[in-house]
Design a protein around this motif. Sequence first.
Motif, PDB file in Angstrom:
ATOM      1  N   ASP A   1       0.863  -1.190   0.000  1.00  0.00           N
ATOM      2  CA  ASP A   1       0.000   0.000   0.000  1.00  0.00           C
ATOM      3  C   ASP A   1       0.894   1.232   0.000  1.00  0.00           C
ATOM      4  OD1 ASP A   1      -1.731   2.117   0.715  1.00  0.00           O
ATOM      5  OD2 ASP A   1      -1.548   1.586   2.849  1.00  0.00           O
ATOM      6  N   TRP A   2       0.892   1.964  -1.125  1.00  0.00           N
ATOM      7  CA  TRP A   2       1.747   3.149  -1.262  1.00  0.00           C
ATOM      8  C   TRP A   2       0.991   4.461  -1.074  1.00  0.00           C
ATOM      9  CZ3 TRP A   2       6.994   3.505  -1.824  1.00  0.00           C
ATOM     10  CH2 TRP A   2       7.680   2.293  -1.971  1.00  0.00           C
ATOM     11  N   THR A   3      -0.269   4.403  -0.707  1.00  0.00           N
ATOM     12  CA  THR A   3      -1.067   5.621  -0.615  1.00  0.00           C
ATOM     13  C   THR A   3      -0.519   6.643   0.383  1.00  0.00           C
ATOM     14  OG1 THR A   3      -3.050   4.429  -1.314  1.00  0.00           O
ATOM     15  CG2 THR A   3      -3.388   6.494  -0.133  1.00  0.00           C
ATOM     16  N   PRO A   4       0.076   6.261   1.524  1.00  0.00           N
ATOM     17  CA  PRO A   4       0.541   7.292   2.467  1.00  0.00           C
ATOM     18  C   PRO A   4       1.691   8.150   1.951  1.00  0.00           C
ATOM     19  CG  PRO A   4       0.295   5.167   3.580  1.00  0.00           C
ATOM     20  CD  PRO A   4       0.195   4.908   2.105  1.00  0.00           C
ATOM     21  N   VAL A   5       2.406   7.699   0.929  1.00  0.00           N
ATOM     22  CA  VAL A   5       3.599   8.431   0.472  1.00  0.00           C
ATOM     23  C   VAL A   5       3.172   9.689  -0.280  1.00  0.00           C
ATOM     24  CG1 VAL A   5       5.668   8.324  -0.959  1.00  0.00           C
ATOM     25  CG2 VAL A   5       4.947   6.327   0.377  1.00  0.00           C
ATOM     26  N   ARG A   6       3.703  10.819   0.139  1.00  0.00           N
ATOM     27  CA  ARG A   6       3.280  12.115  -0.404  1.00  0.00           C
ATOM     28  C   ARG A   6       3.511  12.214  -1.910  1.00  0.00           C
ATOM     29  NH1 ARG A   6       6.042  16.114   3.287  1.00  0.00           N
ATOM     30  NH2 ARG A   6       5.637  14.359   4.701  1.00  0.00           N
ATOM     31  N   ALA A   7       2.735  13.036  -2.543  1.00  0.00           N
ATOM     32  CA  ALA A   7       2.695  13.130  -3.999  1.00  0.00           C
ATOM     33  C   ALA A   7       3.817  14.013  -4.551  1.00  0.00           C
ATOM     34  CB  ALA A   7       1.342  13.676  -4.443  1.00  0.00           C
ATOM     35  N   LEU A   8       3.988  13.933  -5.845  1.00  0.00           N
ATOM     36  CA  LEU A   8       4.943  14.782  -6.561  1.00  0.00           C
ATOM     37  C   LEU A   8       4.634  16.254  -6.291  1.00  0.00           C
ATOM     38  CD1 LEU A   8       7.184  15.023  -8.775  1.00  0.00           C
ATOM     39  CD2 LEU A   8       5.320  15.100 -10.447  1.00  0.00           C
ATOM     40  N   GLY A   9       5.672  17.006  -5.908  1.00  0.00           N
ATOM     41  CA  GLY A   9       5.509  18.437  -5.654  1.00  0.00           C
ATOM     42  C   GLY A   9       5.176  18.776  -4.225  1.00  0.00           C
ATOM     43  N   SER A  10       4.948  17.763  -3.363  1.00  0.00           N
ATOM     44  CA  SER A  10       4.643  18.039  -1.959  1.00  0.00           C
ATOM     45  C   SER A  10       5.870  18.596  -1.247  1.00  0.00           C
ATOM     46  CB  SER A  10       4.195  16.757  -1.252  1.00  0.00           C
ATOM     47  OG  SER A  10       3.045  16.221  -1.851  1.00  0.00           O
ATOM     48  N   HIS A  11       5.602  19.411  -0.233  1.00  0.00           N
ATOM     49  CA  HIS A  11       6.683  20.038   0.538  1.00  0.00           C
ATOM     50  C   HIS A  11       7.335  19.007   1.463  1.00  0.00           C
ATOM     51  CE1 HIS A  11       8.984  23.084   2.621  1.00  0.00           C
ATOM     52  NE2 HIS A  11       8.491  22.677   3.785  1.00  0.00           N
TER      53      HIS A  11
END
Length: 921
Positions: A386-396
């Motif tokens: 499950d990779w959903t917790p990993v922040r998205a591209l461009g996140s601070h």
Amino acid sequence: MHSPTLAEPQPGSKSDTEALQVIKRNGSLVDFKPSKISVAVTKAFLAVEGDQAAGSARINSAVQEVTRQVIRAISRRLKAGGKVHIEDIQDQVELALMRAGEQKVARAYVLYREEHARQRAIDEPMEAHPHLTVQKADGSIAPLDLGLMKQQVEHAATGLEGIDGESLVDHALRNLFDGIEESEVLSALIMTARGRIEMEPDYSAVTARLLLEQLRLENARALELSTELPLAELYPQALTAFIHAGIQYELLDDALAAFDLERLGKALKPERDHQFGFLGLQTLYDRYFLHWNKARLELPQVFFMRVAMGLALREDDANARAIEFYELLSSFDYMASTPTLFNSGTRHSQLSSCYLTTVDDDLEGIYGAIRDNAMLSKWAGGLGNDWTPVRALGSHIKGTNGESQGVVPFLKVVNDTAVAVNQGGKRKGAVCAYLESWHLDIEEFLELRKNTGDERRRTHDMNTANWVPDLLIERMRDDAEWTLFSPSDVPDLHDLTGNAFRERYEHYEALAEQGEITLFKKTSAKQLWRKMLTVLFETGHPWITFKDPCNLRSPQQHQGVVHSSNLCTEITLNTSRDEIAVCNLGSVNLAAHIKNGELDVQRLEKTVGTAVRMLDNVIDINYYAVPEAKNSNLKHRPVGLGLMGFQDALYQLGLPYTSSEAVQFADQSMEQLSYFAIRASATLAGERGAYDTYEGSLWQHGILPIDSIKLLKENRREGELAVNTDTTLDWTPVRELIAKNGMRNSNVMAIAPTATISNIVGVSQSIEPAYQNLFVKSNLSGEFTVVNPSLVRDLKAEGLWDNVMVNDLKYFDGSVQQIDRIPDELKARYATAFEIDPQWLVEAAARRQKWLDQAQSLNLYMAEPNGRKLDALYQLAWERGLKTTYYLRSLGATGAEKTAPVAAPQPQVCSIDEPDCEACQ
């Protein structure tokens, strides 16, 4: 006569066929010459298209391609150098022509072969008993023991019909040459017998028995036992010798020596070896039997006893339980999963099939998860991340004051790890990454399996799956907007489901509108759904799985959240930072439980009771590569009892897959299995105690899987859940038993793909429809002709099974639909996967799903998919309350690829080198 020119090896280069020799029909050896293939193929083309076509570019190209295919096939089979019979080369030519779609030319080539065979019979009659010698292991030369060959074939054919033993021996002699190694004589019989399976399915049993004889000799020599003993006498000695040798070679757990080996040896049933078909026994031989210095130390019944002993290690009466477990496995009524078969009783008893993890949003968590993948894959586990917790591209990124690169670059590392750690060399490492459909990286995630674009952002060797909330389907149906977020801004969405998710999601959308969340993207829900379906058709990924049904019907929702399924989409267990979910699998052979045209309920009850006990034992015996897996498994004790042979059961019942009766059978058989499985777990709880987190579960509240449908309905809009909730059994005694004892296992059922274990048992995979009625299956053990024995039996009853029928099946890719003389009733019964309306697959799956506390690996077949069909099919799956779907299998635009005797139409979208996922089972 025009003859195309093949590119010859350059001076100094080493050709794959340099050391290859051809055995002629008289037993003499000659060098392999590719140009002779070119000449023969050209003649076949000109016989169809006329001499005026000689020299045409199309024919030249086709001839060169066919010749290349034959050379590749022969070279691959013999590796570096070797000997091949002239008839085998001609078989490969026929195969290559059919692969190329040149059916008319292939038929001309077949006629050419037959005419020359008739002429040879007149001009050069073969000697009935050619004088050949063999080279023994000590290097001495002795006459070929033709009597022994005949005796081996006669023994292998005992009790079987339609076997021509004399002809089998005569044709095997063609593959022998003067001075051949004695050990290769039996191999020649095996090769000859396997070539006849397409004409008579009983030759599969003959081939298996000949292979068994070869194995008996190999095993006796490896364990220093007499090669003269019959199996009935050899088996007890072989078990004792194997256990001692296995411990000496540090292959087996020392605890196996404490068993009463004499008692267990007497319990072995050598006659059960005759249940095997060739594919099943060859698969065990190549990949399951323990070996030392390349010699197999196990015979089939010893193998099953070793597995049973490993599962009985902690039982109070270990010997009695080992015999009970052996009886179940060796009868083929039930089969444990591949990791259990690989490792039970060994020093590394990693017996579990599936591991599910959640990846934390920091480098330590990400690379810790990748390390866990490697450790778990090493011992033959299939992975769901499950990779959903990993922040998205461009996140601070607060620590560095920089911006995140998102999920995709890390998935590339996961992909390469799966390739590098290949489950101990026994099969490929396999992992599936899941991402929720509101994640800001979802659009790039959809393209991971594409063959175009930046290779650094592609993952060609791993699987992917969408984790779809119900709200997206609702928005899609309303043609409304959908908002994508970074989980770093909306962290609790990951853990919310149903109405709670809907409320919080709308709250975050409002914050985005007010400018309080700045990193987001609005898109059309319908366009995102269409893109999901488009890439699913193009690449086979990501699979579509449904978050809310998995969670709202989970018995363990009081303990956490189901964040993903597993590699094969049948496991639905909670994961978190501290818990890696583990599931232990095994499957009931449903076909073995049909008696006199109906389900043998008493036999099923006995099978399920023992199977659940075996699965529960796995939890305590299992080797855990990481502590989070042990923590989770011992607390919740989930198991996944499934089924296989559903299509074979329908054959025995005389039911087409596409019938309301078949759907009803799916319902009733699953209800029976569910009833017995849940009752067995509750009974075990009375003996061993309930699992640690039982209090607060749906079980403890008296909510069984059939009852949990109501929870899903409460979180859906009116009319968006249409599930049959009929029952046929009185569930009151089961409810009362649970109330009294609790449950031993948090989860009890899951239907896995069973790709390999169904091959071992010789039945259809899992809940799958028949793939084809006659085809060649390729897997890590080689190429195997698969013919539908039920079809052959029914055609024989109609007087329709003959050489013409075999050739018709070849010509029509294993389909019966265009063969006029086959009755309509049989055409309906033997319709294959791509000839079935996939809605029937969904309807049958929906009936099973209502009884399951987990999910099922549901492949969907569609010969000619388009956007409208896919949309309707996946919306139907959602409406029927399915938790997950698996591969979408579709045929390539050019139609079915031809393979001799005929190829299974290869799915456009399979990521593993077998036609079906086998990583779980």
